[in-house]
Write a protein that holds these residues in place. Structure first.
Motif, PDB file in Angstrom:
ATOM      1  N   ASP A  69     -49.062  -3.349 -20.893  1.00 36.36           N
ATOM      2  CA  ASP A  69     -49.570  -2.126 -21.629  1.00 36.36           C
ATOM      3  C   ASP A  69     -50.312  -1.504 -20.452  1.00 36.36           C
ATOM      4  O   ASP A  69     -51.354  -1.438 -20.246  1.00 36.36           O
ATOM      5  CB  ASP A  69     -50.551  -2.683 -22.791  1.00 36.36           C
ATOM      6  N   THR A  70     -49.782  -0.067 -20.472  1.00 36.82           N
ATOM      7  CA  THR A  70     -50.257   0.911 -19.572  1.00 36.82           C
ATOM      8  C   THR A  70     -50.371   2.210 -20.348  1.00 36.82           C
ATOM      9  O   THR A  70     -50.257   3.494 -19.741  1.00 36.82           O
ATOM     10  CB  THR A  70     -49.194   1.274 -18.471  1.00 36.82           C
ATOM     11  N   PHE A  94     -39.251  -4.893 -25.577  1.00 35.06           N
ATOM     12  CA  PHE A  94     -40.267  -5.709 -25.889  1.00 35.06           C
ATOM     13  C   PHE A  94     -39.819  -7.288 -25.802  1.00 35.06           C
ATOM     14  O   PHE A  94     -40.642  -8.120 -25.956  1.00 35.06           O
ATOM     15  CB  PHE A  94     -40.996  -5.194 -27.174  1.00 35.06           C
ATOM     16  N   PHE A 134     -50.918  -8.041 -19.546  1.00 35.10           N
ATOM     17  CA  PHE A 134     -49.150  -8.099 -19.384  1.00 35.10           C
ATOM     18  C   PHE A 134     -49.018  -9.465 -19.842  1.00 35.10           C
ATOM     19  O   PHE A 134     -49.782 -10.477 -20.001  1.00 35.10           O
ATOM     20  CB  PHE A 134     -49.162  -7.978 -17.768  1.00 35.10           C
ATOM     21  N   PHE A 141     -48.628  -7.089 -28.318  1.00 34.44           N
ATOM     22  CA  PHE A 141     -49.383  -6.083 -28.044  1.00 34.44           C
ATOM     23  C   PHE A 141     -49.741  -5.319 -29.446  1.00 34.44           C
ATOM     24  O   PHE A 141     -48.995  -5.241 -30.354  1.00 34.44           O
ATOM     25  CB  PHE A 141     -48.939  -4.839 -27.186  1.00 34.44           C
ATOM     26  N   CYS A 181     -55.718  -2.625 -22.696  1.00 36.21           N
ATOM     27  CA  CYS A 181     -55.364  -2.145 -21.867  1.00 36.21           C
ATOM     28  C   CYS A 181     -54.821  -2.835 -20.487  1.00 36.21           C
ATOM     29  O   CYS A 181     -56.044  -3.356 -20.349  1.00 36.21           O
ATOM     30  CB  CYS A 181     -56.197  -0.703 -21.622  1.00 36.21           C
ATOM     31  N   ARG A 201     -48.443   2.397 -31.261  1.00 35.23           N
ATOM     32  CA  ARG A 201     -48.062   1.491 -30.331  1.00 35.23           C
ATOM     33  C   ARG A 201     -48.077   0.135 -30.642  1.00 35.23           C
ATOM     34  O   ARG A 201     -47.964  -0.749 -29.690  1.00 35.23           O
ATOM     35  CB  ARG A 201     -49.433   1.830 -29.335  1.00 35.23           C
ATOM     36  N   TYR A 211     -45.843   1.710 -21.924  1.00 36.37           N
ATOM     37  CA  TYR A 211     -45.566   0.426 -21.627  1.00 36.37           C
ATOM     38  C   TYR A 211     -44.526   0.459 -20.358  1.00 36.37           C
ATOM     39  O   TYR A 211     -43.923   1.409 -20.359  1.00 36.37           O
ATOM     40  CB  TYR A 211     -44.886  -0.233 -22.569  1.00 36.37           C
ATOM     41  N   GLN A 212     -44.670  -0.771 -19.515  1.00 37.59           N
ATOM     42  CA  GLN A 212     -43.912  -0.758 -18.381  1.00 37.59           C
ATOM     43  C   GLN A 212     -43.192  -1.951 -18.433  1.00 37.59           C
ATOM     44  O   GLN A 212     -43.943  -3.102 -18.948  1.00 37.59           O
ATOM     45  CB  GLN A 212     -44.855  -0.783 -17.161  1.00 37.59           C
ATOM     46  N   ARG A 213     -42.062  -2.285 -18.095  1.00 41.56           N
ATOM     47  CA  ARG A 213     -41.301  -3.525 -18.059  1.00 41.56           C
ATOM     48  C   ARG A 213     -40.880  -3.695 -16.554  1.00 41.56           C
ATOM     49  O   ARG A 213     -40.042  -2.799 -16.009  1.00 41.56           O
ATOM     50  CB  ARG A 213     -40.160  -3.577 -18.721  1.00 41.56           C
ATOM     51  N   ILE A 252     -44.052  -7.552 -18.936  1.00 44.41           N
ATOM     52  CA  ILE A 252     -44.058  -6.393 -19.915  1.00 44.41           C
ATOM     53  C   ILE A 252     -45.805  -5.937 -19.916  1.00 44.41           C
ATOM     54  O   ILE A 252     -46.607  -7.072 -20.060  1.00 44.41           O
ATOM     55  CB  ILE A 252     -43.757  -6.730 -21.150  1.00 44.41           C
TER      56      ILE A 252
END
Length: 570
Positions: free
Chosen positions: A320-321, A264, A340, A274, A337, A220, A307-309, A318
């Motif tokens: 961290d999920t 990223f 963002f 991250f 966790c 990750r 991850y989500q964007r 961006i």
């Protein structure tokens, strides 16, 4: 022969270099030199010739002694020295003097195998050294004689044998680097058909294990993509140069990883910070992106890597999920966790503290803590726990994650006002009995980010113990100038391009405190963080927003209270 070798070096920039004509008839000869994608600086060749070795911000001068016998000023410096990547600078200069200097330094190393350098036997360092000795062979072997050539090959064979043993007790990026180096060795040396097949099979299996379906690395760490692609892309070329079809697993891994580079990236080209990520060298990133054939918009969701964007207008978020990575590759994982990062155009606004590129051990404990991330920290405790005993750290070669969030959920949907992302994690459940829930909504035009953080026990349960305090932090990029508003419920943010944003809290007092940005190109830098402190028994939720202003800073401050806050569709 020397003139022919120099001609080969002049053509090296175009790809792999054929070496088979240098020593025809030899069964143990080098037949090809892979291309090195890393940027070379010819001006550094003069420093090395003068006996000044500058790595990781430290300078060591030889004063006539062997550089390999001197005490290294830091581990980072020693890693750079023993990786031999600096040979590319000598090759860039391409003079008789630098060729002789390179040959002398390499000969000094391979002629003294009894040197006890534990760092030099690390998997990542040994892999880098083998790849460097292969890719810079035209430099080292130009103008040489058969005696040195044989000594060079014996030294290279010794390093490759060490490399095979090193692979047994490594995982993650170092293990892949070992297999990549072994593939290079098999392809570059003559009569290695059996080793080519074995190395290719092992590399394919490891790529399928470590590179996730969405293209992320299972550690990750976004930086793992850069470290691996800078070697995988030339490896693909080297297979083609040997008229051997690259393994499908290699091609598929590259195709999956390349879009993650864009995922990223912020608008200024920097990578999101991250899980061990430091500053990304802009020259290497530019080189890698030149190989990206798609040039499309980044994907929005990386479900396997976690991850989500969110992109809207000029705004990028961006987040961290995902849960922490497996313990075997969690030595650099962070307790971030639901943190963002936020950027607007070329300006980063909210960041995580990141990891410095050098002297990591001085900052590692802080950089990995939840408090170093733009998320909620409960009772000043990290959402992950790391190995603490020094003896265990040495045995495990680091401090892996031993516990952390096991259930991380994220759900995104398009609503009337924008894109809504609902997330939660249970990292604080075992100790404190609470879940952290974070909801973000990005306005369609990219001028507003609304959020709400909630800490609450599971349905029907109670908060454990008397520790009920928590803090929501937003670390600001050092280029952002922050001023707390007079009502103590907001902060005015002036970006480098003079755009003005305002952070606003609906019902809570806002503090502006010191922070540190660790991932700067010039080392750690002082910056600020926005902090909201609350008590979970009396105020389990905190609502906040970042709003882009269309007026001047002074007018924005005066009109702030006249705006009505939009409701999150919760």
């Amino acid at each position: 022969m020397g003139r022919f070798a120099r001609n080969l070096m002049a053509r090296a920039s175009g790809g792999s270099v054929a070496l088979s004509r240098l020593w025809p008839g030899r069964t143990d000869r080098l037949i090809i030199a892979p291309h090195d994608l890393r940027t070379a600086d010819a001006t550094r060749a003069a420093e090395i010739y003068a006996g000044r070795f500058v790595f990781a911000g430290k300078i060591v001068t030889c004063h006539g002694r062997s550089i390999f016998d001197l005490e290294p000023p830091s581990e980072d410096w020693e890693v750079a020295l023993l990786g031999f990547g600096w040979l590319r600078h000598l090759r860039a200069a391409d003079t008789a003097l630098t060729r002789a200097n390179a040959r002398s330094l390499v000969d000094d190393w391979i002629s003294n195998p009894s040197r006890k350098r534990p760092v030099g036997r690390r998997a990542d360092v040994l892999s880098r050294r083998v790849i460097s000795l292969l890719s810079q062979a035209p430099l080292v072997l130009g103008d040489t004689d058969g005696k040195f050539y044989r000594r060079y090959l014996r030294g290279l064979a010794r390093e490759i044998r060490y490399l095979r043993y090193t692979m047994l007790d490594t995982d993650g990026v170092p293990r892949l680097q070992v297999l990549i180096a072994l593939c290079y060795a098999a392809l570059c040396l003559a009569n290695q058909g059996r080793h080519i097949r074995a190395a290719t099979r092992k590399l394919s299996d490891e790529l399928q294990r470590q590179i996730l379906p969405d293209g992320g690395h299972f550690s990750r760490n976004p930086g793992a993509l850069i470290e691996l692609l800078i070697d995988l892309l030339p490896l693909r070329q080297t297979f083609a140069a040997r008229n051997i079809a690259p393994p499908p697993a290699l091609l598929n891994a590259i195709d999956r990883m390349m879009p993650m580079l864009r995922f990223f990236r912020h608008g200024d080209g920097a990578f999101a910070l991250f899980n061990g990520m430091s500053s990304a060298p802009s020259d290497i990133l530019a080189t890698l992106l030149a190989y990206d054939d798609t040039h499309g918009a980044p994907m929005a969701n990386m479900p396997h890597t976690g991850y989500q964007r969110l992109d809207a207008g000029a705004m990028t978020v961006i987040m961290d999920t995902g849960p922490p990575p497996p313990p075997s590759v969690s030595q650099d994982a962070h307790a971030g966790c639901l943190s963002f990062e936020l950027s607007a155009g070329p300006s980063r606004i909210v960041v995580n503290c990141g990891m410095p590129s050098t002297s990591r051990d001085n900052w590692r404990a802080f950089a990995r803590s939840t408090a170093a991330h733009s998320t909620l920290t409960y009772h000043e405790t990290s959402s992950c726990q790391f190995v603490e005993l020094s003896a265990m750290k040495r045995f495990l070669q680091g401090a892996p994650v031993v516990s952390g969030p096991s259930n991380v959920e994220s759900y995104r949907e398009v609503v009337a006002n924008g894109v809504l992302l609902t997330t939660s994690h249970d990292g604080y459940m075992p100790r404190f009995g609470v879940m952290h829930r974070r909801v973000l909504m990005v306005a369609h035009d990219g001028t507003r980010l609304d959020g709400e953080d909630t800490v609450a026990p599971a349905p029907g349960a109670r908060i454990k113990g008397n520790e009920t305090d928590y803090a929501v932090r937003f670390h600001l990029h050092p280029s952002v100038k922050a001023s707390r508003l007079s009502d103590a419920r907001g902060v005015m943010l002036v970006l480098p391009n003079r755009d003005v944003w305002t952070f606003e809290a609906l019902d809570d007092k806002v503090e502006l405190e010191d922070s540190v940005f660790l991932a700067g190109n010039d080392g750690p830098r002082r910056t600020a963080q926005i902090v909201i402190r609350q008590d979970s028994r009396h105020a389990p939720s905190v609502r906040w927003s970042f709003v882009r202003s269309t007026t001047s800073a002074s007018a924005n401050s005066g009109r702030r209270n006249a705006r009505r806050e939009p409701e999150l569709p919760l």
